[in-house]
Design an enzyme around this catalytic site. Structure first.
Site, PDB file in Angstrom:
ATOM      1  N   ASP A 101       0.760  -1.086   0.049  1.00 32.09           N
ATOM      2  CA  ASP A 101       0.039   0.105   0.242  1.00 32.09           C
ATOM      3  C   ASP A 101       0.911   1.427  -0.033  1.00 32.09           C
ATOM      4  O   ASP A 101       2.003   1.302   0.483  1.00 32.09           O
ATOM      5  CB  ASP A 101      -0.854   0.096   1.253  1.00 32.09           C
TER       6      ASP A 101
HETATM    7  N1  URA Z   1      -1.199  -5.938   3.855  1.00 35.69           N
HETATM    8  C1  URA Z   1      -1.683  -4.654   3.981  1.00 35.69           C
HETATM    9  O1  URA Z   1      -2.714  -4.629   4.536  1.00 35.69           O
HETATM   10  N2  URA Z   1      -1.045  -3.764   3.386  1.00 35.69           N
HETATM   11  C2  URA Z   1       0.207  -4.026   2.584  1.00 35.69           C
HETATM   12  O2  URA Z   1       0.745  -2.997   1.889  1.00 35.69           O
HETATM   13  C3  URA Z   1       0.728  -5.469   2.461  1.00 35.69           C
HETATM   14  C4  URA Z   1       0.122  -6.264   3.347  1.00 35.69           C
END
Ligand code: URA
Length: 235
Positions: A101
């Protein structure tokens, strides 16, 4: 690159034989039979041998990046936000393997090896993905057990995970969680499901790879042994 070297690096034949192909009129550049063996291939040239287009194999590169927050895991962004590709030397075009993310930090593989990338991202490949997470509130042992067992994150029940509660203060808990899947925003959704929204999230491990001491925003090349390990793991 000189034409004979260009043809040889496409894996067709040796440089000497490539000169013979040119002499025999079997090589075309941009549709015209090549008469000059000293020709230097320019970007955008279309080279054909016996009517079949050839191009040198692109050198494969593999990087491990420590992604900072505020970067998009993509090769383009409509909103013009910073891209993870900007953090890798631009000797060749690379793309990220999987996704972190925008505000997640940590381990991201970047490569131009499409076959390996696709194999690594395939859902049948259950790589351990290890995260260091700071969440709101104090996580109890029972809540950690729920996460470990599998929890409904909205139409999907997660498979077993490992959770280590490391420390907490009055308002937040630091934990390590290892999952084997890669649903969209999975770790954030898992902790939210037990009432503890994620405050910070960092991926610290993927399969046998770990982020180690690599600073945020820095990348390093994977060693040949590390690349071989990844290839073996998806074979
Ligand atoms: N899980 C998440 O919530 N975000 C990420 O970026 C990776 C795994």
């Amino acid at each position: 690159m000189r034409i004979n070297q260009y043809i040889a690096s496409a894996g067709i034949t040796s440089r000497r034989k490539a000169d013979e192909l040119i002499e025999d009129g079997r090589v075309k550049v941009n549709g015209a039979v090549l008469t000059s063996p000293g020709y230097h291939v320019e970007e955008g040239d279309i080279v054909e041998v016996d009517g079949v287009r050839v191009a040198p194999a692109e050198k494969k590169v593999y990087y491990l990046l420590n992604k900072p927050a505020g970067y998009v895991t993509s090769t383009a962004d409509k909103e013009g936000r910073p891209l993870v590709t900007e953090l890798v030397p631009d000797e060749v075009r690379v793309f990220p393997v999987g996704r972190l993310d925008y505000n997640t930090t940590g381990l991201l593989i970047m490569t131009n090896d499409g076959d390996l990338a696709n194999a690594l991202m395939h859902p049948s490949k259950e790589f351990n993905k290890k995260y260091l997470v700071r969440v709101q509130g104090i996580v109890t042992r029972d809540e950690a057990k729920k996460l470990e067992k599998g929890i409904d994150i909205g139409g999907f029940v997660t498979s077993p995970a490992e959770v280590n509660l490391l420390k907490h203060d009055r308002n937040s808990t630091v934990a390590e969680i290892t999952i084997h899947e890669g649903k969209n925003r999975q770790v954030r959704r898992m902790f939210k499901a037990v009432g503890h929204p994620v405050l910070e999230l960092c991926r610290i491990g993927l399969g046998d790879l770990s982020i180690g001491k690599l600073a945020l925003g820095q990348c390093r090349k994977l060693s040949p042994a590390e690349v071989e390990n990844l290839k073996r793991a998806v074979r």
